[in-house]
Design an enzyme around this catalytic site. Sequence first.
Site, PDB file in Angstrom:
ATOM      1  N   GLU A  65      -1.886  -0.991  -9.101  1.00 44.66           N
ATOM      2  CA  GLU A  65      -3.343  -0.953  -8.970  1.00 44.66           C
ATOM      3  C   GLU A  65      -3.839   0.466  -8.726  1.00 44.66           C
ATOM      4  OE1 GLU A  65      -6.868  -3.017  -6.216  1.00 44.66           O
ATOM      5  OE2 GLU A  65      -4.786  -3.706  -6.074  1.00 44.66           O
ATOM      6  N   LYS A  69       0.834  -1.195   0.000  1.00 46.10           N
ATOM      7  CA  LYS A  69       0.000   0.000   0.000  1.00 46.10           C
ATOM      8  C   LYS A  69       0.873   1.251   0.000  1.00 46.10           C
ATOM      9  CE  LYS A  69      -4.262  -1.668   0.209  1.00 46.10           C
ATOM     10  NZ  LYS A  69      -5.314  -1.354  -0.791  1.00 46.10           N
ATOM     11  N   ASP A  91      -9.222  -0.789 -10.267  1.00 50.89           N
ATOM     12  CA  ASP A  91     -10.039  -1.197  -9.122  1.00 50.89           C
ATOM     13  C   ASP A  91     -11.218  -0.246  -8.978  1.00 50.89           C
ATOM     14  OD1 ASP A  91     -11.128  -2.126  -6.772  1.00 50.89           O
ATOM     15  OD2 ASP A  91      -9.451  -1.560  -5.497  1.00 50.89           O
ATOM     16  N   ASP A 120      -0.281  -0.906  -4.834  1.00 48.61           N
ATOM     17  CA  ASP A 120      -1.630  -0.349  -4.807  1.00 48.61           C
ATOM     18  C   ASP A 120      -1.577   1.060  -4.244  1.00 48.61           C
ATOM     19  OD1 ASP A 120      -4.289   0.185  -4.746  1.00 48.61           O
ATOM     20  OD2 ASP A 120      -4.852  -1.428  -3.380  1.00 48.61           O
TER      21      ASP A 120
END
Length: 355
Positions: free
Chosen positions: A217, A161, A242, A189
Amino acid sequence: MKITNIYTKILKAPLKKPFITSLRHVDALEDLVIIIECDDGTLGYGEGVPTPQITGETMGSMVAYITLVKPHIIGKSIKEFDRLIKLIHTLTVKNTTAKSALEIALYDLKAKSKKVPLYQMLGGTQTKFTTDITISMDETDKMIAASHNAVILGYDTLKIKIGDNLKKDLERICAIHNALDKNIKLRLDANQGWSAKESVKLLHNLEKQGIIAEFIEQPVAADDIEGLKYIKERVQTPLLADESIFSLNDAHKLLEMQAIDYINIKLAKTAGITQALKLADLSKSFGVKCMIGCMLEGPISVAAGVHVASAKADIITMIDLDAVSLLASHPAKTNIQFNESTITLSKDFGVGVKF
């Protein structure tokens, strides 16, 4: 099997550690569980977590949706399954997580009425899956320590993340990559944290160092469709959408534009299993592979995602269903094995989780 009642419960569970992304900080899980009761005593279980930063839903709005839909479903037979699914999606727009939770409960009932596990009813055969694990955003040294711990637990794929600061993000990714064996795969992400130009700049920097993640992502805002295409045309790292994809129309537009490499399917975004299956089929028609993901949620909804993965195992080739592994404990009952990186479905009828 006639539906006689629908009621809700709150599932609360502690996390092993805070869940931190560029969008939110979560210290504990609090989900809405939907229970549909039939005249023969059979119960169907569904679940969803309010994630206002992504779906716009709160616990209050989800309960309000169930209250609205409830009188339209009570008294109906599970044999009217298709009609019930249509009702869920036509009585209101949006409310994707609440719709998903209600759908999961209905699919649970239908599979139980047929006396089969849900994945078999959906045409799946695979029962064992390997998921990645999320490494929450934090200071670099703490993220390296969390990555090492994940590898010790058996994970070979980590989802990192990032997205709050471009310079720090580059430092984090490089440090984690250099600290791990080269057989450990990294997924990145950014949760909408960058602009398109920032994304290209950071990814080019990584690629020059030989660091090409399995994918990046949703690096840009959900509505920045042109930004996704801009990135895809300029980097080697595969691009996964996403938050930009909730509906089939969202996906079709991105696929037609050739703006993405992969799609992240989440039941909370697709409003349940029905549209998730259709999204997988649409992706397959374009030759685009999918990942099945989840919000930070409990074992009922995560299990439903695993059943979908089994049904569409030819196109859903990546699994990001680590939410149960992030919990310190949970009150649900199941024979599904959530064993860190390995998830194994049981032969129990329906979804296979009770609460």
